[in-house]
Design an enzyme around this catalytic site. Structure first.
Site, PDB file in Angstrom:
ATOM      1  N   THR A  30      36.152  74.066  59.530  1.00  0.00           N
ATOM      2  CA  THR A  30      34.832  74.323  58.923  1.00  0.00           C
ATOM      3  C   THR A  30      34.279  73.080  58.228  1.00  0.00           C
ATOM      4  O   THR A  30      33.061  72.884  58.174  1.00  0.00           O
ATOM      5  CB  THR A  30      34.925  75.470  57.905  1.00  0.00           C
ATOM      6  OG1 THR A  30      36.045  75.194  57.034  1.00  0.00           O
ATOM      7  CG2 THR A  30      35.141  76.805  58.589  1.00  0.00           C
ATOM      8  N   TRP A 101      51.301  72.258  56.493  1.00  0.00           N
ATOM      9  CA  TRP A 101      51.864  72.638  55.192  1.00  0.00           C
ATOM     10  C   TRP A 101      50.670  73.213  54.423  1.00  0.00           C
ATOM     11  O   TRP A 101      49.956  72.466  53.737  1.00  0.00           O
ATOM     12  CB  TRP A 101      52.415  71.425  54.460  1.00  0.00           C
ATOM     13  CG  TRP A 101      53.568  70.767  55.145  1.00  0.00           C
ATOM     14  CD1 TRP A 101      54.896  70.967  54.889  1.00  0.00           C
ATOM     15  CD2 TRP A 101      53.502  69.789  56.196  1.00  0.00           C
ATOM     16  NE1 TRP A 101      55.650  70.170  55.724  1.00  0.00           N
ATOM     17  CE2 TRP A 101      54.827  69.440  56.532  1.00  0.00           C
ATOM     18  CE3 TRP A 101      52.455  69.169  56.895  1.00  0.00           C
ATOM     19  CZ2 TRP A 101      55.120  68.510  57.530  1.00  0.00           C
ATOM     20  CZ3 TRP A 101      52.754  68.245  57.884  1.00  0.00           C
ATOM     21  CH2 TRP A 101      54.079  67.925  58.196  1.00  0.00           C
ATOM     22  N   ARG A 102      50.402  74.477  54.586  1.00  0.00           N
ATOM     23  CA  ARG A 102      49.162  75.016  53.997  1.00  0.00           C
ATOM     24  C   ARG A 102      49.356  76.349  53.291  1.00  0.00           C
ATOM     25  O   ARG A 102      48.420  76.834  52.654  1.00  0.00           O
ATOM     26  CB  ARG A 102      48.092  75.146  55.081  1.00  0.00           C
ATOM     27  CG  ARG A 102      48.330  76.279  56.018  1.00  0.00           C
ATOM     28  CD  ARG A 102      47.420  76.377  57.225  1.00  0.00           C
ATOM     29  NE  ARG A 102      46.068  75.932  57.086  1.00  0.00           N
ATOM     30  CZ  ARG A 102      45.213  75.894  58.127  1.00  0.00           C
ATOM     31  NH1 ARG A 102      45.607  76.290  59.324  1.00  0.00           N
ATOM     32  NH2 ARG A 102      43.985  75.473  57.963  1.00  0.00           N
ATOM     33  N   ASP A 259      34.656  71.677  66.843  1.00  0.00           N
ATOM     34  CA  ASP A 259      33.988  71.626  65.540  1.00  0.00           C
ATOM     35  C   ASP A 259      32.780  70.677  65.580  1.00  0.00           C
ATOM     36  O   ASP A 259      31.736  70.968  65.005  1.00  0.00           O
ATOM     37  CB  ASP A 259      34.947  71.137  64.452  1.00  0.00           C
ATOM     38  CG  ASP A 259      36.269  71.871  64.482  1.00  0.00           C
ATOM     39  OD1 ASP A 259      36.286  73.047  64.914  1.00  0.00           O
ATOM     40  OD2 ASP A 259      37.288  71.283  64.084  1.00  0.00           O
TER      41      ASP A 259
HETATM   42  O1  LIG Z   1      44.023  73.741  62.746  1.00  0.00           O
HETATM   43  C1  LIG Z   1      43.414  73.830  61.692  1.00  0.00           C
HETATM   44  O2  LIG Z   1      43.543  74.783  60.927  1.00  0.00           O
HETATM   45  C2  LIG Z   1      42.478  72.802  61.288  1.00  0.00           C
HETATM   46  O3  LIG Z   1      41.468  73.128  60.746  1.00  0.00           O
HETATM   47  C3  LIG Z   1      42.830  71.370  61.599  1.00  0.00           C
HETATM   48  C4  LIG Z   1      41.942  70.658  62.583  1.00  0.00           C
HETATM   49  O4  LIG Z   1      41.008  69.839  61.915  1.00  0.00           O
HETATM   50  C5  LIG Z   1      41.270  71.612  63.508  1.00  0.00           C
HETATM   51  O5  LIG Z   1      42.283  72.293  64.206  1.00  0.00           O
HETATM   52  C6  LIG Z   1      40.385  70.942  64.491  1.00  0.00           C
HETATM   53  O6  LIG Z   1      39.664  71.975  65.159  1.00  0.00           O
END
Ligand SMILES: O=C(O)C(=O)C[C@H](O)[C@H](O)CO
Length: 298
Positions: A30, A101-102, A259
């Site tokens: 996003t 790592w989120r 994106d």
């Molecule tokens: O995979 C994700 O959750 C991301 O947002 C990381 C990358 O920037 C995204 O995959 C690109 O579309």
């Protein structure tokens, strides 16, 4: 000028440059979309709705969002969580691999922070609201529902809701779970940006016609199906539009292809372009973004 608010998570992006080093930048679907929209139409007010920590790395990320020209007025901060991180590397066969790592990141607590700080009530009208399957997938089930409610409220205030399913299997308990929430998301969407690969994997759709029938039946009235091999198929209530993709154009890293497409498409539409002109501009930008490593081209 119409306004856009994009809702979700931006992470620190680490790009392996060799076996010992990473190059740091910031990305998240996003956020990438917001940045490419702003770059296409710099006069467009683009807001980012997310949460970060209060630590130094979070502050540095926030500064970068501002440097890209995003309005961060509605970004929430918490001392109790930090930013998420993901790394792009290549396996021994040269295939792109993403590691994350989120869990527990500040952005994954966005809805709770908004609730605690009473932010939803202060949000004004936006012309366009953008969110994705990742914006939903990082949240608890209660918070997924809260995000859908927020999007619906903004829609009731007159916003056009834009949604890209961006399916990331790791974020979902099961395929059925993803199908349930992504279907609910389409039901509050006006402008859908489905990817053929996601729809094949999740819904078993074989071609763009099946995708558009499915998404249209859920209430979306502008639909752009991205099918990397076959090109882009777009629809409104009146017609179908097609844009071919040059299959021979170089591709180094597909990160943010969708994106950058979404950001450029939205900015073009908001600036008054017709659907086909916007699709062509968006495809052109995405074709250039994949010639570079990482989500955001310098
Ligand atoms: O995979 C994700 O959750 C991301 O947002 C990381 C990358 O920037 C995204 O995959 C690109 O579309």
């Amino acid at each position: 000028m119409a306004s856009l608010i994009s809702i979700g998570e931006c992470m620190m992006e680490l790009n392996a440059t060799d076996t010992l080093n990473f190059k740091r930048s910031y990305a998240g679907d996003t956020y990438n979309t917001a940045v490419y929209a702003k770059r296409w139409q710099p006069q467009l007010p683009v807001y980012y709705l997310s949460a970060v920590g209060t630590d130094n790395l979070s502050q540095e990320m926030l500064s970068q969002w501002r440097a890209e020209g995003l309005n961060t007025q509605y970004v929430l901060q918490t001392p109790d969580a930090q930013l998420g991180i993901y790394a792009i590397s290549k396996d021994s066969a040269g295939k792109r691999c993403l590691s994350y790592w989120r869990k527990g990141s500040a952005a994954s607590q966005l809805m709770q922070l908004m609730h605690a700080q009473g932010v939803a009530e202060t949000l004004p009208h936006f012309d366009y609201v953008y969110f994705t399957g990742i914006s939903l997938g990082i949240l608890s089930d209660d918070d997924k529902q809260a995000l859908l409610d927020l999007v619906s409220d903004l829609r009731n205030k007159g916003a056009t809701v834009v949604f890209d399913p961006n399916y990331r299997p790791l974020l979902w308990e099961s395929k059925e779970d993803a199908i349930k929430w992504l279907t609910l998301a389409y039901q509050v969407t006006d402008l859908a940006l489905p990817g053929m690969t996601d729809h094949k994997a999740l819904f078993g759709h074989a071609n763009h016609t099946e995708v558009v029938e499915f998404v249209r039946a859920l209430g979306c009235h502008e639909i752009v199906v991205k099918s990397s091999q076959d090109g882009i198929y777009a629809y409104d209530a009146h017609a179908e539009y097609y844009c071919a993709i040059d299959g021979n154009s170089p591709c180094i890293d597909t990160t943010a292809a969708g994106d950058s497409f979404a950001g450029t498409y939205l900015a073009s539409r908001m600036a008054g372009s017709d659907i086909l002109t916007a699709v062509e501009a968006a495809a052109d930008v995405a074709t250039n973004v994949v010639k570079h490593v990482g989500a955001i081209v310098d």
